[in-house]
Design a protein around this motif. Structure first.
Motif, PDB file in Angstrom:
ATOM      1  N   PHE A  84     -11.514  -5.129   9.842  1.00 28.39           N
ATOM      2  CA  PHE A  84     -10.381  -4.204   9.776  1.00 28.39           C
ATOM      3  C   PHE A  84      -9.115  -4.906  10.245  1.00 28.39           C
ATOM      4  CE2 PHE A  84      -7.753  -0.782  11.686  1.00 28.39           C
ATOM      5  CZ  PHE A  84      -7.623   0.043  10.575  1.00 28.39           C
ATOM      6  N   THR A  85      -8.056  -4.788   9.418  1.00 30.14           N
ATOM      7  CA  THR A  85      -6.764  -5.409   9.725  1.00 30.14           C
ATOM      8  C   THR A  85      -5.654  -4.426   9.391  1.00 30.14           C
ATOM      9  OG1 THR A  85      -7.623  -7.604   9.167  1.00 30.14           O
ATOM     10  CG2 THR A  85      -5.238  -7.364   9.236  1.00 30.14           C
ATOM     11  N   VAL A  86      -4.605  -4.415  10.219  1.00 32.46           N
ATOM     12  CA  VAL A  86      -3.402  -3.631   9.933  1.00 32.46           C
ATOM     13  C   VAL A  86      -2.192  -4.552  10.035  1.00 32.46           C
ATOM     14  CG1 VAL A  86      -1.916  -1.716  10.624  1.00 32.46           C
ATOM     15  CG2 VAL A  86      -4.407  -1.478  10.791  1.00 32.46           C
ATOM     16  N   VAL A  87      -1.386  -4.564   8.971  1.00 29.99           N
ATOM     17  CA  VAL A  87      -0.143  -5.330   8.929  1.00 29.99           C
ATOM     18  C   VAL A  87       1.003  -4.355   8.715  1.00 29.99           C
ATOM     19  CG1 VAL A  87       1.191  -7.043   7.623  1.00 29.99           C
ATOM     20  CG2 VAL A  87      -1.254  -7.402   8.017  1.00 29.99           C
ATOM     21  N   VAL A  88       2.091  -4.528   9.445  1.00 26.84           N
ATOM     22  CA  VAL A  88       3.288  -3.718   9.212  1.00 26.84           C
ATOM     23  C   VAL A  88       4.420  -4.636   8.770  1.00 26.84           C
ATOM     24  CG1 VAL A  88       2.641  -1.896  10.824  1.00 26.84           C
ATOM     25  CG2 VAL A  88       3.976  -3.843  11.654  1.00 26.84           C
ATOM     26  N   PHE A  89       5.361  -4.078   8.027  1.00 24.06           N
ATOM     27  CA  PHE A  89       6.473  -4.905   7.552  1.00 24.06           C
ATOM     28  C   PHE A  89       7.753  -4.097   7.472  1.00 24.06           C
ATOM     29  CE2 PHE A  89       4.894  -2.963   3.682  1.00 24.06           C
ATOM     30  CZ  PHE A  89       6.025  -2.717   2.920  1.00 24.06           C
ATOM     31  N   ASP A  90       8.858  -4.752   7.688  1.00 22.79           N
ATOM     32  CA  ASP A  90      10.189  -4.286   7.329  1.00 22.79           C
ATOM     33  C   ASP A  90      10.890  -5.503   6.719  1.00 22.79           C
ATOM     34  OD1 ASP A  90      10.383  -5.666   9.717  1.00 22.79           O
ATOM     35  OD2 ASP A  90      11.456  -4.111  10.782  1.00 22.79           O
ATOM     36  N   SER A  91      11.837  -6.138   7.438  1.00 27.62           N
ATOM     37  CA  SER A  91      12.383  -7.393   6.945  1.00 27.62           C
ATOM     38  C   SER A  91      11.485  -8.562   7.332  1.00 27.62           C
ATOM     39  CB  SER A  91      13.791  -7.615   7.509  1.00 27.62           C
ATOM     40  OG  SER A  91      13.757  -7.588   8.923  1.00 27.62           O
TER      41      SER A  91
END
Length: 488
Positions: A84-91
């Protein structure tokens, strides 16, 4: 229908072809899975990555908080051998949770996610793919779910480039499904749809709410995968060749790549064959299809086609399932033309009306033929196809109603604003057809319902502001209300 857990069928348009001249002949290939909602998978355990947009707009309507809660809920339900992996992004992109994160720290790390700034969609997705590739083993199959509510204003924004990456990832066993959260904000459904289609996943459009239900549906689908790298190869005798691909599947080394197939699933596609009877030995020929998962053979099937005089051929009806699959492919081509025109910002609404009217007529004919052949096809299978065609028909009818409203009142700002959700709703339904998702979910229905509710609100506003057009607008409102009532 028999009790075989996974079967492949070769469905010819007729049981016979002409023996006197070269002709074309449509054939549908159908894979039916009946293994239930088992978590057993050909690939073993799941390597799951959730990639979440945390740009500033995700703070509105509690979208980010809903996504965080859904991530935690999914984490609490995965098995010990799942990753299980969680990645978040904006710039920028940040890995919040990975398979090495201690279980007792996951909730806190998810809770610490805060809204950011711009939307570098490609960077977030690339980071998710990299994480999956880093932890992939022969015992795992890769699943990535990408959620965004904004325009990709940084990073790679060329559709062809993202499609190429998605295709390579699919070859490595990673499927991406994408979720576009709309309401009144914009997002680039063309990029999200392209990523999902090229990798064998689904593109979802959420008009207002429902992030949690879509993530739940994607998670359940991932859990029930039985064939992760499914392919089909046709076996054609001398004198028979493919003259037209009536599908948008990727074909490598004569094998058609399918999307991942889950425990209770149905997948089909069609091809058009050219038959030269002078090259065929005997009074019949055999068509075959073999289903593979990776390099392993799963099952195969054949069917015999008789060569007879034209007078005998025309006395047999065209198989309704075959014509339905072909009609749906033709519909996808029409939808692609309309969506491309709508993306220009100034669609030709008269041309769009004509295409939608033709689509409605096509789907109604398909429905009628299915009902006539229901007993021969089998009630359960015919009902699935009926529901699938019915969804295509309903969305086309809704789009036609909104197009007529827009064409007449295009100068009104509220009506102009309808074009955005209409385009996104049509993209959602078109991609469902392109990946051959033959079952209609509640979330698919919700997209159309939300669109109709918005259109009714716009019509009410016009009635109040344009009293001289009241009679016409009330007639349009009644048609919209009737369409909504049929869905609800």
């Amino acid at each position: 229908m028999d009790d075989q857990a996974i079967e492949i069928l070769v469905l010819p348009e007729r049981p016979a072809a002409r023996n006197d001249e070269v002709t074309e002949f449509d054939v549908a290939i159908e894979v039916r899975c009946r293994t239930g909602e088992s978590t057993a998978s050909s690939g073993g355990a799941m390597n799951l990555c959730l990639v979440i947009d945390r740009s500033g707009s995700m703070e509105t309507q509690g979208k980010l908080e809903t996504a965080k809660r859904s991530c935690l809920d999914i984490f609490e339900r995965i098995k010990d051998d799942d990753l299980f992996t969680v990645v978040v992004f904006d710039s920028d992109a940040q890995v919040v949770v990975n398979p090495q994160t201690p279980r007792d720290q996951v909730a806190g790390k998810l809770e610490s996610i805060r809204p950011g700034s711009l939307t570098n969609l490609s960077l977030g997705w690339y980071q998710g793919l990299l994480e999956l590739q880093s932890h992939m083993t022969d015992e795992h199959y890769g699943r990535l779910i990408l959620l965004s509510d904004g325009l990709a204003n940084e990073g790679e924004t060329k559709k062809s480039a993202l499609e190429a990456v998605a295709t390579r990832a699919r070859d490595e066993g990673i499927t991406t499904s994408t979720i576009g959260v709309g309401r009144d904000s914009d997002f680039q459904e063309d990029l999200l749809e392209a990523i999902a289609t090229a990798s064998g996943g689904r593109f979802w459009y959420i008009a207002e709410s429902g992030i949690d239900s879509i993530l739940e549906e994607e998670f359940r689908n991932a859990l029930s995968v039985v064939l992760d790298r499914s392919k089909v190869e046709l076996s054609l005798p001398p004198g028979v060749s493919v003259s037209e691909e009536l599908n948008s599947l990727r074909k490598v080394s004569r094998r058609y790549g399918l999307r991942p197939l889950k425990g209770d699933d149905l997948f089909n596609f069609a091809v058009r064959l050219q038959i030269d009877p002078t090259q065929i030995v005997g009074s019949q020929f055999t068509l075959g299809a073999t289903l593979y998962d990776g390099t392993s053979t799963v099952t195969s099937a054949t069917t015999d086609i008789a060569l007879v005089p034209q007078a005998e051929v025309v006395t047999t009806p065209v198989h309704a399932l075959v014509s339905s699959v072909v009609d749906q492919y033709r519909s996808s081509q029409t939808e692609e033309k309309m969506l491309k025109d709508m993306e220009s910002g100034e669609p030709d609404l008269s041309d769009m009306t004509e295409m939608l009217e033709a689509e409605v007529a096509r789907m109604r004919r398909a429905e009628a033929e299915l009902m006539r052949q229901r007993a021969d096809i089998g009630g359960d299978r015919a009902d699935v196809e009926w529901a699938n065609i019915g969804k295509h028909l309903s969305m086309s009818e809704t789009a036609l109603l909104l197009t007529e409203l827009t064409r007449q009142y295009r100068s009104e700002p509220e009506v102009q604003a309808l074009l955005l959700p209409l385009r996104k709703s049509m993209s959602h339904e078109a991609q469902r057809g392109r990946v051959r998702w033959n079952y209609v979910s509640a979330s698919d229905e919700d997209v159309e319902i939300a669109l109709l509710v918005k259109a009714l609100g716009v019509t009410d506003a016009l009635i109040r502001r344009l009293p001289e057009q009241r009679a016409d607008l009330e007639q349009k409102r009644e048609a919209l209300s009737e369409q909504l009532a049929r869905l609800q």
